[in-house]
Design a protein around this motif. Structure first.
Motif, mmCIF file in Angstrom:
data_model
loop_
_atom_site.group_PDB
_atom_site.id
_atom_site.type_symbol
_atom_site.label_atom_id
_atom_site.label_comp_id
_atom_site.label_asym_id
_atom_site.label_seq_id
_atom_site.Cartn_x
_atom_site.Cartn_y
_atom_site.Cartn_z
ATOM 1 N N LEU A 1 5.387 13.406 0.400
ATOM 2 C CA LEU A 1 6.243 12.283 0.067
ATOM 3 C C LEU A 1 5.412 11.002 0.131
ATOM 4 O O LEU A 1 4.444 10.903 0.891
ATOM 5 C CB LEU A 1 7.469 12.199 0.979
ATOM 6 N N ASP A 2 5.794 10.025 -0.696
ATOM 7 C CA ASP A 2 5.116 8.735 -0.740
ATOM 8 C C ASP A 2 5.961 7.671 -0.063
ATOM 9 O O ASP A 2 7.193 7.628 -0.228
ATOM 10 C CB ASP A 2 4.866 8.302 -2.194
ATOM 11 N N VAL A 3 5.293 6.791 0.669
ATOM 12 C CA VAL A 3 5.937 5.645 1.306
ATOM 13 C C VAL A 3 5.165 4.399 0.913
ATOM 14 O O VAL A 3 3.951 4.325 1.122
ATOM 15 C CB VAL A 3 5.959 5.782 2.840
ATOM 16 N N ASP A 4 5.858 3.408 0.320
ATOM 17 C CA ASP A 4 5.240 2.129 -0.018
ATOM 18 C C ASP A 4 5.470 1.160 1.132
ATOM 19 O O ASP A 4 6.611 0.948 1.558
ATOM 20 C CB ASP A 4 5.831 1.563 -1.306
ATOM 21 N N PHE A 50 -0.813 0.304 10.315
ATOM 22 C CA PHE A 50 -1.070 1.699 9.982
ATOM 23 C C PHE A 50 -1.513 1.831 8.529
ATOM 24 O O PHE A 50 -2.472 2.551 8.212
ATOM 25 C CB PHE A 50 0.180 2.528 10.234
ATOM 26 N N ALA A 51 -0.803 1.131 7.622
ATOM 27 C CA ALA A 51 -1.131 1.227 6.203
ATOM 28 C C ALA A 51 -2.548 0.734 5.925
ATOM 29 O O ALA A 51 -3.249 1.272 5.062
ATOM 30 C CB ALA A 51 -0.126 0.427 5.378
ATOM 31 N N MET A 52 -2.982 -0.277 6.656
ATOM 32 C CA MET A 52 -4.318 -0.830 6.441
ATOM 33 C C MET A 52 -5.410 0.107 6.936
ATOM 34 O O MET A 52 -6.500 0.173 6.361
ATOM 35 C CB MET A 52 -4.433 -2.181 7.142
ATOM 36 N N SER A 53 -5.134 0.843 8.024
ATOM 37 C CA SER A 53 -6.185 1.648 8.644
ATOM 38 C C SER A 53 -6.059 3.143 8.370
ATOM 39 O O SER A 53 -6.970 3.908 8.706
ATOM 40 C CB SER A 53 -6.182 1.433 10.162
ATOM 41 N N ALA A 54 -4.942 3.598 7.768
ATOM 42 C CA ALA A 54 -4.699 5.027 7.587
ATOM 43 C C ALA A 54 -5.772 5.678 6.720
ATOM 44 O O ALA A 54 -6.235 5.098 5.727
ATOM 45 C CB ALA A 54 -3.325 5.256 6.964
ATOM 46 N N ARG A 91 0.847 -1.194 0.000
ATOM 47 C CA ARG A 91 0.000 0.000 0.000
ATOM 48 C C ARG A 91 0.880 1.240 0.000
ATOM 49 O O ARG A 91 1.907 1.284 0.676
ATOM 50 C CB ARG A 91 -0.913 -0.016 1.225
ATOM 51 N N ARG A 92 0.479 2.252 -0.767
ATOM 52 C CA ARG A 92 1.212 3.518 -0.845
ATOM 53 C C ARG A 92 0.475 4.572 -0.031
ATOM 54 O O ARG A 92 -0.713 4.816 -0.244
ATOM 55 C CB ARG A 92 1.353 3.967 -2.289
ATOM 56 N N VAL A 93 1.217 5.180 0.901
ATOM 57 C CA VAL A 93 0.658 6.220 1.754
ATOM 58 C C VAL A 93 1.347 7.537 1.411
ATOM 59 O O VAL A 93 2.582 7.626 1.463
ATOM 60 C CB VAL A 93 0.854 5.891 3.244
ATOM 61 N N ARG A 94 0.564 8.541 1.053
ATOM 62 C CA ARG A 94 1.114 9.873 0.790
ATOM 63 C C ARG A 94 0.976 10.716 2.047
ATOM 64 O O ARG A 94 -0.111 10.865 2.604
ATOM 65 C CB ARG A 94 0.418 10.555 -0.384
ATOM 66 N N LEU A 95 2.112 11.262 2.504
ATOM 67 C CA LEU A 95 2.151 12.097 3.694
ATOM 68 C C LEU A 95 2.479 13.529 3.289
ATOM 69 O O LEU A 95 3.386 13.758 2.476
ATOM 70 C CB LEU A 95 3.215 11.579 4.673
ATOM 71 N N SER A 96 1.772 14.490 3.853
ATOM 72 C CA SER A 96 2.021 15.894 3.535
ATOM 73 C C SER A 96 2.543 16.610 4.771
ATOM 74 O O SER A 96 2.184 16.283 5.910
ATOM 75 C CB SER A 96 0.742 16.572 3.038
ATOM 76 N N GLY A 97 3.422 17.587 4.539
ATOM 77 C CA GLY A 97 4.009 18.344 5.637
ATOM 78 C C GLY A 97 4.821 19.505 5.107
ATOM 79 O O GLY A 97 4.871 19.758 3.894
ATOM 80 N N GLU A 98 5.495 20.189 6.018
ATOM 81 C CA GLU A 98 6.267 21.372 5.665
ATOM 82 C C GLU A 98 7.762 21.122 5.806
ATOM 83 O O GLU A 98 8.189 20.205 6.512
ATOM 84 C CB GLU A 98 5.859 22.547 6.567
ATOM 85 N N ARG A 124 9.598 6.721 -1.316
ATOM 86 C CA ARG A 124 9.432 6.241 -2.700
ATOM 87 C C ARG A 124 9.498 7.397 -3.684
ATOM 88 O O ARG A 124 10.170 7.328 -4.715
ATOM 89 C CB ARG A 124 8.091 5.494 -2.805
ATOM 90 N N ARG A 125 8.768 8.466 -3.391
ATOM 91 C CA ARG A 125 8.822 9.691 -4.198
ATOM 92 C C ARG A 125 8.639 10.872 -3.257
ATOM 93 O O ARG A 125 8.049 10.737 -2.184
ATOM 94 C CB ARG A 125 7.722 9.732 -5.266
ATOM 95 N N ILE A 126 9.111 12.037 -3.702
ATOM 96 C CA ILE A 126 8.950 13.246 -2.900
ATOM 97 C C ILE A 126 8.789 14.447 -3.816
ATOM 98 O O ILE A 126 9.442 14.527 -4.875
ATOM 99 C CB ILE A 126 10.155 13.436 -1.940
ATOM 100 N N ASP A 127 7.922 15.364 -3.431
ATOM 101 C CA ASP A 127 7.741 16.634 -4.135
ATOM 102 C C ASP A 127 7.851 17.730 -3.078
ATOM 103 O O ASP A 127 6.909 17.967 -2.324
ATOM 104 C CB ASP A 127 6.383 16.680 -4.831
ATOM 105 N N VAL A 128 9.010 18.369 -3.031
ATOM 106 C CA VAL A 128 9.279 19.349 -1.981
ATOM 107 C C VAL A 128 8.357 20.557 -2.119
ATOM 108 O O VAL A 128 7.810 21.049 -1.128
ATOM 109 C CB VAL A 128 10.763 19.778 -2.022
ATOM 110 N N GLU A 129 8.179 21.050 -3.342
ATOM 111 C CA GLU A 129 7.351 22.244 -3.537
ATOM 112 C C GLU A 129 5.888 21.985 -3.164
ATOM 113 O O GLU A 129 5.239 22.821 -2.545
ATOM 114 C CB GLU A 129 7.462 22.713 -4.986
ATOM 115 N N ALA A 130 5.395 20.815 -3.524
ATOM 116 C CA ALA A 130 4.003 20.485 -3.190
ATOM 117 C C ALA A 130 3.854 20.046 -1.741
ATOM 118 O O ALA A 130 2.735 20.023 -1.214
ATOM 119 C CB ALA A 130 3.487 19.398 -4.122
ATOM 120 N N GLY A 131 4.974 19.682 -1.100
ATOM 121 C CA GLY A 131 4.941 19.337 0.310
ATOM 122 C C GLY A 131 4.416 17.951 0.619
ATOM 123 O O GLY A 131 3.673 17.765 1.580
#
Length: 368
Positions: free
Chosen positions: A196-199, A213-217, A128-135, A187-194
């Motif tokens: 990153l992806d974690v598989d 966490f991946a199952m319930s996020a 499962r791929r989880v996209r996390l956003s932050g600053e 896995r991937r990151i976009d600094v400007e968009a804020g």
């Protein structure tokens, strides 16, 4: 966070009293030889890591330490790396460590970010791929591939957030649970968009907080990350890249980043054909999938034999080997490339991502 005046760098110092400082210095130098560049003198040493440097000198019953780094996260990493191993290598003594300088006790932990789940999607039935956003994610795009995700001890629970401690390690608030840390690959990151992806592999059974966490996020859930570090690969024209499904996110990222003039032989062990993924690369890639087909992960030599079947020259110039796998396979392949293939240490990165029958921070994580 203040930067040391006039140095152009962040700096910190500590003076530690121990019964045998020269013995401790030798033990530290022996350990960090495997993880950085070590220069030894008669009663002094210098450790150079990708995140900073430390100079250590024996003075009577004391060990004096001067640390430097180009940013706050780097100086914090130097502190925590030294503190953890000073405590471990000086046992049964428990020396006191009090740092002065940048990233003082009580200040925010500079390599920690509070992130929120933006979205979750299936990559395969077992990943499962989880996209996390932050600053303020710029550092996470250039200082290594790996991060630690900080999971709550109980699903849906909360934990306290740390500050820098006196000894250089994070100090957690009393009365609140500490999170469970596990290492993952960006896995991937976009600094400007804020974001990153974690598989995340969906392991079955207890002891896998990441899978839970991946199952319930769901969007809006909060999680901490620290890092980055590790997982790097050298510059070469020819690569051998191998691993099991736990290393697949890192392998996929490496293949995406390699230039078109690189030639790659890739060997990936997965449960079955349903777990194969489309892997993009500008490089010339020859990819072999190894299917376990019901064989338990970590219980066979499938990956080891598939890697050894590759026609890889002895002491190959302008080449690099990268492997991420279970601990037993890691040991065998490290010996194979160092002894039989005579590859210098700077030309390979062999990593134990996990150890069969164990869970947690010490189940893998060896890089060599």
């Amino acid at each position: 966070m203040a930067q040391s005046a006039g140095t152009g760098q962040f700096a910190a110092r500590a003076r530690i009293e121990v019964s045998q400082p020269a013995v401790l210095l030798g033990r530290l130098a022996d350990h960090f030889t495997e993880h950085g560049e070590v220069t030894r003198g008669e009663r002094a040493a210098r450790f150079a890591f990708h995140f900073g440097t430390a100079e250590l000198a024996v003075d009577g019953r004391h060990l004096d330490i001067s640390a430097l780094a180009s940013d706050a996260s780097g100086i914090a990493f130097v502190k925590v790396a030294l503190a953890e191993h000073i405590f471990e290598l000086s046992e049964p003594e428990r020396p006191e460590i009090h740092w002065t300088g940048d990233c003082a006790a009580g200040s925010p932990v500079p390599y920690l970010r509070r992130m929120k789940v933006e979205r979750v999607e299936l990559v395969t039935s077992r990943m499962r791929r989880v996209r996390l956003s932050g600053e303020d994610l710029e550092r996470f795009s250039r200082k290594g591939m790996h991060i630690r995700l900080l999971f709550p001890p109980e699903p849906g629970g909360e934990y306290g957030w740390p500050v820098m401690g006196e000894d250089g390690r994070p100090a957690w608030p009393e009365g609140l649970p500490k999170p469970i840390a596990r290492v993952y690959t960006i896995r991937r990151i976009d600094v400007e968009a804020g974001w990153l992806d974690v598989d995340m592999v969906l392991h079955e059974g207890d002891g896998f907080p990441g899978a839970g966490f991946a199952m319930s996020a769901k969007p809006g859930d909060e999680i901490g990350i620290t890092g980055p570090g590790g997982g790097t690969y050298g510059q070469a024209r020819r690569y051998l890249i191998a691993g099991d499904e736990t290393a697949l996110p890192a392998i996929a990222r490496i293949l995406e980043e390699l230039p078109e003039n690189a030639t790659v032989t890739a060997v990936i062990e997965i449960p079955d054909a349903a777990e194969e993924q489309e892997l993009a690369s500008k490089a010339d890639v020859e990819l072999t999938w190894v299917h376990r087909n019901g064989v338990a992960a970590g219980s066979s030599d499938l990956l080891e034999q598939a890697v050894k079947a590759v026609d890889w020259p002895t002491n190959a110039p302008d080449s690099f080997v990268w492997v991420g796998c279970e601990h037993a396979t890691f040991r065998k392949l490290r010996a194979y490339f160092r002894k039989e293939k005579q590859m210098p240490r700077e030309n390979h990165m062999i990593v134990a991502y996990w150890r069969r029958g164990q869970a947690g921070e010490h189940a893998g994580g060896k890089e060599d």
